[in-house]
Design a protein around this motif. Sequence first.
Motif, PDB file in Angstrom:
ATOM      1  N   MET A 127      57.456  77.223  29.259  1.00  0.00           N
ATOM      2  CA  MET A 127      59.017  77.257  29.767  1.00  0.00           C
ATOM      3  C   MET A 127      59.257  78.488  30.727  1.00  0.00           C
ATOM      4  O   MET A 127      60.103  78.390  31.666  1.00  0.00           O
ATOM      5  N   VAL A 128      58.457  79.721  30.165  1.00  0.00           N
ATOM      6  CA  VAL A 128      58.764  80.858  31.121  1.00  0.00           C
ATOM      7  C   VAL A 128      58.208  80.878  32.328  1.00  0.00           C
ATOM      8  O   VAL A 128      58.879  81.113  33.184  1.00  0.00           O
ATOM      9  N   ILE A 129      56.958  80.437  32.312  1.00  0.00           N
ATOM     10  CA  ILE A 129      56.241  80.379  33.645  1.00  0.00           C
ATOM     11  C   ILE A 129      57.086  79.201  34.564  1.00  0.00           C
ATOM     12  O   ILE A 129      57.269  79.605  35.894  1.00  0.00           O
ATOM     13  N   GLY A 131      60.130  78.407  34.494  1.00  0.00           N
ATOM     14  CA  GLY A 131      61.533  78.962  35.100  1.00  0.00           C
ATOM     15  C   GLY A 131      61.368  79.634  36.106  1.00  0.00           C
ATOM     16  O   GLY A 131      62.075  79.758  37.203  1.00  0.00           O
ATOM     17  N   TYR A 132      60.101  80.646  36.340  1.00  0.00           N
ATOM     18  CA  TYR A 132      59.817  81.620  37.140  1.00  0.00           C
ATOM     19  C   TYR A 132      59.340  80.837  38.515  1.00  0.00           C
ATOM     20  O   TYR A 132      59.719  81.241  39.500  1.00  0.00           O
ATOM     21  N   VAL A 133      58.587  79.822  38.139  1.00  0.00           N
ATOM     22  CA  VAL A 133      58.020  79.061  39.517  1.00  0.00           C
ATOM     23  C   VAL A 133      58.960  77.896  40.274  1.00  0.00           C
ATOM     24  O   VAL A 133      59.064  77.827  41.276  1.00  0.00           O
ATOM     25  N   SER A 134      59.619  77.282  39.250  1.00  0.00           N
ATOM     26  CA  SER A 134      60.561  75.972  39.631  1.00  0.00           C
ATOM     27  C   SER A 134      61.923  76.307  39.257  1.00  0.00           C
ATOM     28  O   SER A 134      62.568  75.296  39.631  1.00  0.00           O
ATOM     29  N   GLY A 135      62.286  77.330  38.548  1.00  0.00           N
ATOM     30  CA  GLY A 135      63.847  77.441  38.560  1.00  0.00           C
ATOM     31  C   GLY A 135      64.202  76.616  37.154  1.00  0.00           C
ATOM     32  O   GLY A 135      63.590  76.414  36.297  1.00  0.00           O
ATOM     33  N   ALA A 136      65.495  76.424  37.130  1.00  0.00           N
ATOM     34  CA  ALA A 136      66.090  75.648  36.065  1.00  0.00           C
ATOM     35  C   ALA A 136      65.441  74.233  35.747  1.00  0.00           C
ATOM     36  O   ALA A 136      65.247  74.052  34.569  1.00  0.00           O
ATOM     37  N   GLU A 137      65.153  73.670  36.747  1.00  0.00           N
ATOM     38  CA  GLU A 137      64.708  72.246  36.531  1.00  0.00           C
ATOM     39  C   GLU A 137      63.522  72.409  35.773  1.00  0.00           C
ATOM     40  O   GLU A 137      63.208  71.461  34.753  1.00  0.00           O
ATOM     41  N   GLY A 138      62.674  73.247  36.415  1.00  0.00           N
ATOM     42  CA  GLY A 138      61.490  73.367  35.487  1.00  0.00           C
ATOM     43  C   GLY A 138      61.464  73.897  33.954  1.00  0.00           C
ATOM     44  O   GLY A 138      60.759  73.248  33.172  1.00  0.00           O
ATOM     45  N   ALA A 139      62.411  74.561  33.779  1.00  0.00           N
ATOM     46  CA  ALA A 139      62.624  75.074  32.599  1.00  0.00           C
ATOM     47  C   ALA A 139      63.069  73.970  31.597  1.00  0.00           C
ATOM     48  O   ALA A 139      62.704  73.981  30.201  1.00  0.00           O
ATOM     49  N   VAL A 141      62.438  70.744  32.042  1.00  0.00           N
ATOM     50  CA  VAL A 141      61.311  69.901  31.638  1.00  0.00           C
ATOM     51  C   VAL A 141      60.446  70.305  30.753  1.00  0.00           C
ATOM     52  O   VAL A 141      60.065  69.682  29.868  1.00  0.00           O
ATOM     53  N   ALA A 142      60.189  71.649  30.664  1.00  0.00           N
ATOM     54  CA  ALA A 142      59.188  72.377  29.946  1.00  0.00           C
ATOM     55  C   ALA A 142      60.020  72.339  28.439  1.00  0.00           C
ATOM     56  O   ALA A 142      59.190  72.100  27.411  1.00  0.00           O
ATOM     57  N   MET A 143      61.018  72.561  28.381  1.00  0.00           N
ATOM     58  CA  MET A 143      61.894  72.532  27.119  1.00  0.00           C
ATOM     59  C   MET A 143      61.617  71.081  26.348  1.00  0.00           C
ATOM     60  O   MET A 143      61.562  70.864  25.362  1.00  0.00           O
ATOM     61  N   ALA A 180      65.141  82.953  26.962  1.00  0.00           N
ATOM     62  CA  ALA A 180      64.270  84.042  27.729  1.00  0.00           C
ATOM     63  C   ALA A 180      63.701  83.453  29.256  1.00  0.00           C
ATOM     64  O   ALA A 180      63.720  84.406  30.044  1.00  0.00           O
ATOM     65  N   THR A 181      63.954  82.250  29.339  1.00  0.00           N
ATOM     66  CA  THR A 181      63.460  81.785  30.864  1.00  0.00           C
ATOM     67  C   THR A 181      64.434  82.119  31.574  1.00  0.00           C
ATOM     68  O   THR A 181      63.948  82.441  33.214  1.00  0.00           O
ATOM     69  N   PHE A 182      65.772  82.475  31.305  1.00  0.00           N
ATOM     70  CA  PHE A 182      66.652  82.944  32.542  1.00  0.00           C
ATOM     71  C   PHE A 182      66.407  84.326  32.938  1.00  0.00           C
ATOM     72  O   PHE A 182      66.631  84.831  34.102  1.00  0.00           O
ATOM     73  N   VAL A 183      65.653  85.074  32.315  1.00  0.00           N
ATOM     74  CA  VAL A 183      65.209  86.414  32.711  1.00  0.00           C
ATOM     75  C   VAL A 183      64.224  86.311  33.866  1.00  0.00           C
ATOM     76  O   VAL A 183      64.077  87.055  34.862  1.00  0.00           O
TER      77      VAL A 183
END
Length: 327
Positions: A127-129, A131-139, A141-143, A180-183
């Motif tokens: 999730m954290v990775i 979010g850093y790479v793909s933004g909210a959409e990636g976070a 999907v990981a969630m 934590a992904t928002f950080v």
Amino acid sequence: MNDSPWAAEPVPAGAAYDRGAALPGGPPVHTELPPQEPMPTPPSQAPQAASQPPPKKRAGRDLRAAIGVGVGLGAVIFASLFIVKEVFVGVVVVAVVVGLWELTSRLQERKGIKAPLVPLALGGAAMVIAGYVSGAEGAWVAMALTALAVLVWRMTEPPEDYLKDVTAGVFAAFYVPFLATFVAMMLKAEDGPQRVVTFLLLTVVSDTGAYAVGWRFGKHKLAPRISPGKTREGLFGAVAFAMAAGALCMQFLIDDGAWWQGLLLGLAVAVSATLGDLGESMIKRDLGIKDMGTLLPGHGGIMDRLDSLLPTAPVVWLLLAAFVGTA
């Protein structure tokens, strides 16, 4: 009148009846006892002097250890932020995994809830990775994939308490890694390190203001059933400190930021940090524990430091996106 020779004579005041001194066939003998002196009052029971000052307030933790650990963590965070951004992402991943371990361990110890740690740890890191790479959409999907992995992983054990365990697992996935992904998403911006510093600084200043003002002036409890140590005066201190720090950060750290935006940002951080602290206090009261762990001397566990940071991260990310954009 009783003329019997065995009749006892009246005992005078202050005399004791000494059965061993009675003569055979004669009346008992009375022995005069010396007057008893009053027992001295033990020092522990002596009344305290009215002029004795009341006990001083003391912090509930080892302040020196707390400051030392805080300085050490701050050095690691700032060094990773301004040297290589990806290193800071790794720091966030480690904090998330340790926080998940603390939370799931306490749930199992105190409530018998077995939230599966392996899919949570792997999914949390993803999730954290993402979010850093793909933004909210990636976070997101990981969630979703992490929640699915928790449901499937728990199927390998007996069905008893399945619903309770997976519900706790999904809650843990949202509460720790997703927030934590928002950080990591803040860091993605061009001035990402400055945004993360603003987020961390405002949260720490809010907590410090609440502690300082509440310790010195606190009289009215804020939420006595949840956290007896928090006061309304402390909340006002958190708001005042965070708003002042927010105005400075937005004016001097954030590109295209304005001081009035910092006032709003500081107010929002003070509220979200306080609610986050109360939220974890509620969890710990339900579990019957004081701290989530003992990893950080003077602080408790990792989760005891993330309690106000986690719910504040999406608030800061959203307001910064509204004020200055996400790029």
